[in-house]
Design a protein around this motif. Structure first.
Motif, PDB file in Angstrom:
ATOM      1  N   UNK A 113       0.836  -1.201   0.000  1.00 32.23           N
ATOM      2  CA  UNK A 113       0.000   0.000   0.000  1.00 32.23           C
ATOM      3  C   UNK A 113       0.872   1.252   0.000  1.00 32.23           C
ATOM      4  N   UNK A 114       0.384   2.330  -0.600  1.00 35.27           N
ATOM      5  CA  UNK A 114      -0.949   2.506  -1.211  1.00 35.27           C
ATOM      6  C   UNK A 114      -1.053   2.093  -2.678  1.00 35.27           C
ATOM      7  N   UNK A 115       0.061   1.728  -3.339  1.00 38.68           N
ATOM      8  CA  UNK A 115      -0.053   1.332  -4.749  1.00 38.68           C
ATOM      9  C   UNK A 115      -0.886   0.064  -4.908  1.00 38.68           C
ATOM     10  N   UNK A 116      -0.884  -0.779  -3.877  1.00 42.41           N
ATOM     11  CA  UNK A 116      -1.674  -2.012  -3.958  1.00 42.41           C
ATOM     12  C   UNK A 116      -3.133  -1.708  -4.261  1.00 42.41           C
ATOM     13  N   UNK A 117      -3.645  -0.641  -3.659  1.00 44.71           N
ATOM     14  CA  UNK A 117      -5.049  -0.284  -3.880  1.00 44.71           C
ATOM     15  C   UNK A 117      -5.270   0.419  -5.209  1.00 44.71           C
ATOM     16  N   UNK A 118      -4.196   0.920  -5.798  1.00 41.15           N
ATOM     17  CA  UNK A 118      -4.324   1.618  -7.073  1.00 41.15           C
ATOM     18  C   UNK A 118      -4.455   0.635  -8.238  1.00 41.15           C
ATOM     19  N   UNK A 119      -3.780  -0.525  -8.134  1.00 40.06           N
ATOM     20  CA  UNK A 119      -3.820  -1.501  -9.230  1.00 40.06           C
ATOM     21  C   UNK A 119      -4.803  -2.626  -8.901  1.00 40.06           C
ATOM     22  N   UNK A 120      -5.329  -3.248  -9.942  1.00 43.40           N
ATOM     23  CA  UNK A 120      -6.258  -4.366  -9.764  1.00 43.40           C
ATOM     24  C   UNK A 120      -5.536  -5.708  -9.789  1.00 43.40           C
ATOM     25  N   UNK A 121      -4.343  -5.717 -10.337  1.00 43.67           N
ATOM     26  CA  UNK A 121      -3.594  -6.968 -10.419  1.00 43.67           C
ATOM     27  C   UNK A 121      -2.743  -7.006 -11.672  1.00 43.67           C
ATOM     28  N   UNK A 122      -1.758  -7.895 -11.666  1.00 42.07           N
ATOM     29  CA  UNK A 122      -0.852  -8.007 -12.808  1.00 42.07           C
ATOM     30  C   UNK A 122      -1.525  -8.790 -13.930  1.00 42.07           C
ATOM     31  N   UNK A 123      -1.328  -8.281 -15.156  1.00 39.79           N
ATOM     32  CA  UNK A 123      -1.883  -8.978 -16.320  1.00 39.79           C
ATOM     33  C   UNK A 123      -0.793  -9.512 -17.249  1.00 39.79           C
ATOM     34  N   UNK A 124       0.442  -8.953 -17.134  1.00 36.12           N
ATOM     35  CA  UNK A 124       1.519  -9.425 -18.021  1.00 36.12           C
ATOM     36  C   UNK A 124       2.864  -9.299 -17.320  1.00 36.12           C
ATOM     37  N   UNK A 125       3.502 -10.422 -16.982  1.00 36.62           N
ATOM     38  CA  UNK A 125       3.037 -11.786 -17.256  1.00 36.62           C
ATOM     39  C   UNK A 125       1.805 -12.135 -16.422  1.00 36.62           C
ATOM     40  N   UNK A 126       1.089 -13.142 -16.833  1.00 35.26           N
ATOM     41  CA  UNK A 126      -0.147 -13.483 -16.124  1.00 35.26           C
ATOM     42  C   UNK A 126       0.130 -13.859 -14.673  1.00 35.26           C
ATOM     43  N   UNK A 127      -0.846 -13.681 -13.804  1.00 40.76           N
ATOM     44  CA  UNK A 127      -0.667 -14.092 -12.406  1.00 40.76           C
ATOM     45  C   UNK A 127      -0.395 -15.593 -12.297  1.00 40.76           C
ATOM     46  N   UNK A 128       0.354 -15.967 -11.250  1.00 45.83           N
ATOM     47  CA  UNK A 128       0.560 -17.382 -10.965  1.00 45.83           C
ATOM     48  C   UNK A 128       1.633 -18.075 -11.776  1.00 45.83           C
ATOM     49  N   UNK A 129       2.468 -17.314 -12.509  1.00 45.36           N
ATOM     50  CA  UNK A 129       3.520 -17.965 -13.292  1.00 45.36           C
ATOM     51  C   UNK A 129       4.579 -18.550 -12.359  1.00 45.36           C
ATOM     52  N   UNK A 130       5.160 -19.663 -12.759  1.00 46.63           N
ATOM     53  CA  UNK A 130       6.227 -20.298 -11.993  1.00 46.63           C
ATOM     54  C   UNK A 130       7.545 -19.580 -12.244  1.00 46.63           C
ATOM     55  N   UNK A 131       8.582 -19.957 -11.488  1.00 46.85           N
ATOM     56  CA  UNK A 131       9.894 -19.353 -11.686  1.00 46.85           C
ATOM     57  C   UNK A 131      10.396 -19.613 -13.101  1.00 46.85           C
ATOM     58  N   UNK A 132      10.175 -20.828 -13.592  1.00 44.88           N
ATOM     59  CA  UNK A 132      10.609 -21.153 -14.954  1.00 44.88           C
ATOM     60  C   UNK A 132       9.858 -20.314 -15.981  1.00 44.88           C
ATOM     61  N   UNK A 133       8.558 -20.110 -15.735  1.00 43.55           N
ATOM     62  CA  UNK A 133       7.770 -19.285 -16.655  1.00 43.55           C
ATOM     63  C   UNK A 133       8.179 -17.816 -16.577  1.00 43.55           C
ATOM     64  N   UNK A 134       8.529 -17.350 -15.352  1.00 40.38           N
ATOM     65  CA  UNK A 134       9.060 -15.985 -15.217  1.00 40.38           C
ATOM     66  C   UNK A 134      10.325 -15.841 -16.056  1.00 40.38           C
TER      67      UNK A 134
END
Length: 599
Positions: free
Chosen positions: A498-519
């Motif tokens: 916070x407070x940026x956490x409340x400003x964004x809705x979530x990450x879209x790229x890369x998609x949420x939940x990517x693994x370390x290998x996918x990162x």
């Protein structure tokens, strides 16, 4: 004065003392300073042309990036990069009076003192922080913000660290986009303090960046407007635009010494030669300067032979040691009511309204630049226990530059290893965007690269682009990719605080939940240049010709009367955007030339 094609013959017949190749950032600094001596006659050859004042893509700050890919850009590209899935990357470089500073994003900052002191430790006497601070200040005309702006935008600075009488006006933006108000508090909640003296020897921490913008006119400041325009009518200064340099004219004395005597160039389809009685000064930038040296017969014989160029002066360092900042951009969804520059690109009415506000009031979206900055040291990004995994990739190179780069992995190193910039809008061309969504971007820029590449002439044809091979993430560059992975984790923390956490809705790229290998795969597929190449004509320091291309007075080894004055002379990459340092290099280079002229 600036000459057109009808004056080429007059240019070639002028008895110049100094000929400057390149009317870019450093070249015009040198031209302006040398021409202060009325007894010296100065000529400048520039491949591009002067940019008209009514060119919004260049002059209007909020139109940053629009000059890229135009006639004012060389439009270079790299070779396919093995560790980037074989991608070729665009490498924009300015092709106009004023050079790349006519295309950049106008951020005005300095490295930490140790970045420059490292140059001096390499043996580049006179290039440490204490010496260079004078030249940083000499270039600046700093306009202080009012107290209201300081409070609203968390603006801090050390007044004594800035110049107020230099040619180039620098300032703090008067307006900022919505999330800037959350930046400092967010970083402080992560333990990253606001740096109140970020131009005074350490840029580590969070701060609001200065910009190369004249606040009175709300227009870009670059060397063509600040250094050249006020002195363009000097009778001892002549600039020829539209002149593509072919090579430096080298003559050999009876004793075998090579001397620079002039420059061959093409203009309007015809070839010409201009002469210099004292020196030729190469200020064509980190891409063109090594190419022009090689076209002149100065370089590695094996490279020159392949290009069908006769070797005159052997120096295997020409075009080598290339270091660049590496950038990735993660994208977050934000509330659709937040205004962004993307709105102007998709809505003609908003676009027209922004233009009218800028024209009438010098305010609004057309004045906005990204100034939410943080430089984070390696010790914050990588736990000390993780350092051995990075050092395992180090080679056993014994040259001083490799050793100096290796020290940046030491736990005690406190330079800004990664820069973060946050702003609204989608900055990543690979993002799978949706028309009804809005986005914000976190830029993550690695500052101290282990990736080292090269730039070389492909042929003897000066019109053929050089071979640019940064070798991103290759060899020791594996370290860069691993640091980028750690940095991505810290970047995610920024947007989860916070407070940026409340400003964004979530990450879209890369998609949420990517693994370390996918990162890792995402970093490979999304890394690009931050347009800050250096070191292709580096100072040799203690190792002299064996370690570089020029000495600490910027004289090319093995050739009398030839210097290089631009970003290519930097022996090590710095943790900062380059333009302020390139102006300082131009100022110091001019002083060195004038000092030698008095001997």
């Amino acid at each position: 004065m600036t000459q057109d094609g009808g004056s080429v013959k007059a240019f070639t017949e002028t008895p110049f003392d100094y000929l400057i190749i390149g009317g870019g950032t450093a070249g015009l600094v040198v031209a302006a300073r040398l021409s202060e001596r009325q007894d010296l006659n100065i000529g400048v050859l520039e491949a591009g042309y002067a940019i008209p004042d009514d060119t919004p893509a260049v002059s209007v700050p909020g139109r940053w990036g629009e000059g890229i890919g135009t006639e004012y850009d060389w439009q270079f590209e790299t070779t396919p990069q093995k560790q980037l899935d074989g991608r070729k990357l665009p490498w924009p470089r300015g092709k106009a009076l004023g050079g790349s500073a006519a295309l950049n994003f106008m951020i005005w900052n300095r490295p930490s003192s140790d970045d420059l002191d490292a140059w001096e430790r390499l043996g580049c006497k006179g290039w440490g922080w204490n010496d260079m601070l004078h030249y940083y200040k000499k270039s600046e005309k700093f306009i202080e913000p009012d107290n209201k702006a300081k409070l609203e935008h968390t603006i801090h600075y050390d007044r004594e660290a800035h110049g107020t009488e230099g040619p180039l006006t620098v300032s703090f933006n008067k307006q900022h986009s919505v999330p800037h108000q959350y930046w400092h508090e967010t970083l402080e909640n992560l333990g990253v303090a606001t740096n109140k003296t970020h131009m005074s020897g350490s840029n580590v921490g969070a701060w609001t960046s200065m910009v190369a913008v004249n606040p009175k006119t709300a227009t870009r400041e670059y060397s063509a407007t600040s250094y050249y325009r006020p002195v363009k009518d000097r009778k001892n200064l002549t600039v020829l635009t539209g002149a593509t340099v072919q090579n430096v004219v080298l003559e050999q004395s009876n004793g075998g010494d090579w001397m620079a005597k002039g420059v061959r160039f093409e203009h309007g389809g015809s070839n010409y030669v201009a002469h210099a009685s004292r020196e030729v000064i190469l200020s064509a930038g980190s891409v063109k300067s090594p190419q022009i040296l090689e076209l002149s017969g100065i370089g590695n014989p094996s490279i020159l032979d392949k290009a069908n160029i006769e070797t005159k002066v052997v120096n295997k360092n020409v075009g080598e040691n290339l270091q660049d900042h590496l950038l990735t951009a993660t994208i977050y969804e934000i509330d659709p009511s937040v205004p962004t520059l993307d709105d102007l690109r998709t809505d003609p009415k908003l676009d027209a309204a922004a233009d009218e506000e800028y024209k009438t009031h010098l305010s609004g979206p057309r004045t906005l630049l990204s100034c939410s900055i943080a430089y984070i040291p390696l010790s914050t990004l990588v736990p000390e226990a993780g350092i051995p995994a990075l050092t395992s990739h180090l080679s056993k190179s014994t040259d001083s530059v490799s050793k100096a780069i290796a020290t940046r992995l030491e736990p005690s190193a406190n330079g800004g290893h990664v820069e973060y910039i946050f702003d609204v809008g989608n900055w990543n061309p690979f993002t799978p965007v949706k028309p009804d969504k809005k986005y914000a971007t976190l830029l993550q820029i690695l500052q101290y690269p282990f990736s080292r590449g090269s730039i070389h002439a492909k042929s003897a044809d000066p019109n053929e682009a050089p071979v640019i091979d940064p070798q991103y993430y290759e060899n020791e560059g594996q370290i860069d990719r691993e640091i980028q992975l750690h940095a991505a984790g810290f970047g995610q923390k920024i947007l989860e605080t916070e407070p940026l956490k409340s400003f964004v809705k979530g990450r879209v790229w890369p998609p949420p939940g990517v693994s370390k290998a996918e990162w890792n795969d995402w970093i490979v597929g999304n890394t690009t240049t931050d347009w800050h190449p250096v070191a292709t004509c580096a100072m040799g320091g203690k190792e002299g010709k064996e370690g570089g291309v020029v000495d600490e007075r910027l004289r090319v080894y093995g050739v009398k009367g030839l210097r290089v004055v631009d970003a290519s002379v930097m022996p090590l990459q710095i943790s900062a955007h380059l333009q302020a340092t390139v102006y300082a290099i131009g100022e110091k280079g001019a002083d060195l030339i004038l000092e030698d002229a008095r001997e």
